[in-house]
Scaffold this active site. Structure first.
Site, PDB file in Angstrom:
ATOM      1  N   LYS A  85       0.857  -1.184   0.000  1.00 55.40           N
ATOM      2  CA  LYS A  85       0.000   0.000   0.000  1.00 55.40           C
ATOM      3  C   LYS A  85       0.887   1.225   0.000  1.00 55.40           C
ATOM      4  CE  LYS A  85      -3.932   2.139   0.361  1.00 55.40           C
ATOM      5  NZ  LYS A  85      -3.520   2.868  -0.879  1.00 55.40           N
ATOM      6  N   GLN A 144       7.290   3.862   3.839  1.00 53.79           N
ATOM      7  CA  GLN A 144       5.891   3.451   3.892  1.00 53.79           C
ATOM      8  C   GLN A 144       5.707   2.161   4.703  1.00 53.79           C
ATOM      9  OE1 GLN A 144       3.849   5.565   1.533  1.00 53.79           O
ATOM     10  NE2 GLN A 144       2.242   5.002   2.963  1.00 53.79           N
ATOM     11  N   LYS A 180       5.545   3.341   8.336  1.00 53.62           N
ATOM     12  CA  LYS A 180       4.357   4.172   8.526  1.00 53.62           C
ATOM     13  C   LYS A 180       3.107   3.295   8.576  1.00 53.62           C
ATOM     14  CE  LYS A 180       4.075   7.555   5.584  1.00 53.62           C
ATOM     15  NZ  LYS A 180       3.741   8.441   4.429  1.00 53.62           N
ATOM     16  N   LYS A 198       5.350   1.810  -3.134  1.00 54.28           N
ATOM     17  CA  LYS A 198       5.234   3.164  -3.690  1.00 54.28           C
ATOM     18  C   LYS A 198       5.476   3.083  -5.184  1.00 54.28           C
ATOM     19  CE  LYS A 198       4.604   7.416  -2.166  1.00 54.28           C
ATOM     20  NZ  LYS A 198       3.926   7.863  -0.928  1.00 54.28           N
ATOM     21  N   GLY A 257      -2.851   8.294  -4.135  1.00 52.50           N
ATOM     22  CA  GLY A 257      -2.190   9.501  -4.628  1.00 52.50           C
ATOM     23  C   GLY A 257      -0.948   9.865  -3.853  1.00 52.50           C
ATOM     24  N   ASP A 258      -0.200  10.792  -4.407  1.00 53.08           N
ATOM     25  CA  ASP A 258       0.942  11.442  -3.758  1.00 53.08           C
ATOM     26  C   ASP A 258       1.156  12.719  -4.579  1.00 53.08           C
ATOM     27  OD1 ASP A 258       3.188  10.752  -1.601  1.00 53.08           O
ATOM     28  OD2 ASP A 258       4.240  11.679  -3.271  1.00 53.08           O
ATOM     29  N   ASN A 305      -2.444  19.062  -1.763  1.00 51.72           N
ATOM     30  CA  ASN A 305      -3.437  18.368  -0.936  1.00 51.72           C
ATOM     31  C   ASN A 305      -3.097  18.430   0.555  1.00 51.72           C
ATOM     32  OD1 ASN A 305      -3.844  15.381   0.404  1.00 51.72           O
ATOM     33  ND2 ASN A 305      -5.680  16.170  -0.574  1.00 51.72           N
ATOM     34  N   SER A 311      -6.903   5.638   3.903  1.00 45.86           N
ATOM     35  CA  SER A 311      -6.895   4.726   2.748  1.00 45.86           C
ATOM     36  C   SER A 311      -7.234   3.297   3.187  1.00 45.86           C
ATOM     37  CB  SER A 311      -5.519   4.716   2.083  1.00 45.86           C
ATOM     38  OG  SER A 311      -5.381   5.783   1.174  1.00 45.86           O
TER      39      SER A 311
END
Ligand code: NDP
Ligand code: 2IT
Length: 451
Positions: A95, A116, A119, A131, A170-171, A246, A383
């Site tokens: 993810k 990630q 996290k 990613k 998204g990023d 964002n 998410s």
């Protein structure tokens, strides 16, 4: 294992990372930051130093690099490079977001994918780390060009992703417009309406309420919690926010909701300082509707706002700072300026925005510092809640999502705090986040045997 022998092993590993991954400075930086935190846990828990767990963590399970050819509005063929790095799936499906920006390369994608893992483990919501992205630059491209690019990108990526396999979001450069185009092409190719394959979808077609706001909101909640532990709160505080995308927009929104005043926003061309506090409606109109620049904000806001071309928001004195643009955007000189200006807390909305040397300066000066892998985990947390809603074909009300986000951010703060205490570094959120994330992922890896 003694502390000295652990240190020796970690030092050897650091060298090995550089040797095996040449020309990947962002990945070296992210890996080194984590390794530097691990000595106490490896010494105390030798079982976690076994079975080459760290070596396995540092090697992505799978890396996909692919060509993306698409047609621009003049009918010319264009070629970009696409990436998906599937780093670790011990706790759950891979993810992590997709970034579209000309600076994207394998080093950037690997640093983001590596962070990630930790996290996502901190969220406790059963997601692994990955990613992806492309060196495609969406700036100045028409909607039709972005659509054709997203379709071409998905035509290659679709075979690697899936609700139970790998779930992008998204990023930088990827928001709800791009997620829509990616989802549409996935649906067309697979002939499946598989909601859980992407997150950040529109709320009318499988998206979660509150995902757009989640990263910015979550970071402000994390900051509020850090301040609370020091007997302080956000009300009446002056805040610096960098970026104007964002994460930055919803950071400003939550700061204002909690009684603080966001003084700044920025983009890669310059920054705005608004002594009355950023006018959120104007900012949203310019950034979300018109896709404009912060210079336009200053021109339309009137006397309270000044546009400063170049430079950085860290020049403005304030109580708290929330870097929300990109990696390494806050360096040693910036950290010294912030400390001189009396900053009390820095909480990372972006991934790795503060350079390692600048982190040292902030910590030595007693500034509360929330690393991105804890502070900005709210986005991926919501998410994961979107994935839950998709698997049950449910739609949760906004209030429920916001309550769950607040509770996840409190839990992340708590686990970082407790872990730092347990390893003798109270108040050190870097150790807390890295060690707690490491413990969770490696326990899952150990339990699943040698893969
Ligand atoms: P957006 O694309 O919405 O906005 C990015 C902002 O950062 C823009 O203002 C952009 O300015 C600025 N920026 C990007 N690259 C650079 C650069 N090289 N130099 C200076 N400014 C730059 O992205 P997000 O808001 O989604 O992401 C911002 C950060 O937050 C990233 O680090 C991302 O990884 C991180 N993050 C995002 C999450 C999410 O849910 N979206 C979740 C967790 C972390 P310009 O327009 O001039 O390029
Ligand atoms: O860096 C990040 O955590 C994100 N870009 C969000 C990832 C996600 O899957 O929501």
């Amino acid at each position: 294992m003694t502390a000295a022998s652990t240190q020796e092993r970690l030092a050897a590993l650091q060298k090995e990372i550089v040797r095996r991954n040449p020309a990947q400075p962002e990945f070296h930086q992210a890996a080194s930051e984590v390794l530097q935190s691990l000595e106490p846990v490896l010494t105390a828990r030798p079982e976690l130093a076994e079975a080459a767990l760290i070596e396995r963590l540092l090697e992505p399970e799978r890396q996909v690099v692919f060509r993306v050819s698409w047609q621009d509005d003049e009918g010319r063929a264009r070629v970009n490079r696409g990436f998906r790095v599937e780093f670790n799936s011990a706790p759950g499906p891979y993810k992590g977001g997709l970034r579209f920006h000309p600076s994207v390369n394998l080093s950037v994608v690997k640093f983001l994918g590596f962070e990630q893992i930790f996290k996502n483990a901190l969220t406790g919501l059963g997601v692994g780390g990955g990613k992806g992205g492309s060196d495609f630059d969406p700036r100045g491209r028409s909607d039709a060009e972005v659509m054709r690019f997203c379709q071409a990108f998905t035509t290659e990526l679709y075979r690697h992703i899936g609700a139970g396999t790998d779930v992008p979001a998204g990023d930088i450069g990827v928001g709800s417009r791009e997620i829509g185009f990616l989802f549409g092409q996935y649906r067309r190719i697979t002939n499946r309406w598989e909601a859980g394959v992407l997150t950040g979808k529109g709320t009318g077609w499988g998206g979660s309420q509150g995902r757009t706001q989640a990263t910015g909101y979550g970071n402000v909640l994390f900051l509020a919690e850090m301040l609370r532990r020091r007997g302080q709160d956000l009300a009446g505080r002056q805040a610096l926010v960098s970026g104007s995308g964002n994460v930055a927009i919803y950071t400003v929104e939550k700061l204002h909701e909690l009684g603080a005043r966001a003084l700044t926003v920025s983009d890669s061309a310059g920054y705005v300082v608004d002594e009355k506090g950023i006018d959120l409606e104007l900012l949203k109109q310019i950034k979300e509707v018109e896709r404009g620049r912060v210079r336009d904000y200053a021109e339309r806001r009137g006397a309270s706002a000044v546009y400063v071309p170049g430079g950085s928001v860290w020049e403005v004195p304030a109580d708290v700072a929330l870097p929300s643009a990109t990696q390494n955007e806050l360096n040693v000189a910036d950290a010294l300026t912030l400390v001189r200006g009396g900053v009390q807390a820095v909480s990372e909305g972006a991934n790795m925005p503060v350079t390692p040397e600048a982190v040292r300066i902030l910590r030595d000066a007693g500034v509360a510092y929330g690393p991105g892998k804890a502070a900005n985990a709210g986005g991926v947390a919501v998410s994961a809640l979107e994935m839950r809603q998709n698997s049950g074909r449910e739609t949760w009300p906004r209030e429920r999502v916001e309550n769950e986000l607040a509770s996840v951010m409190r839990d992340i703060h708590e686990v970082c705090w407790q872990t730092a205490e347990r390893y003798g570094t109270p108040g050190d959120y870097v150790t807390g986040a890295n060690v707690a994330g490491f413990e969770r992922v490696t326990e899952a890896m150990l339990a699943q045997g040698l893969l």
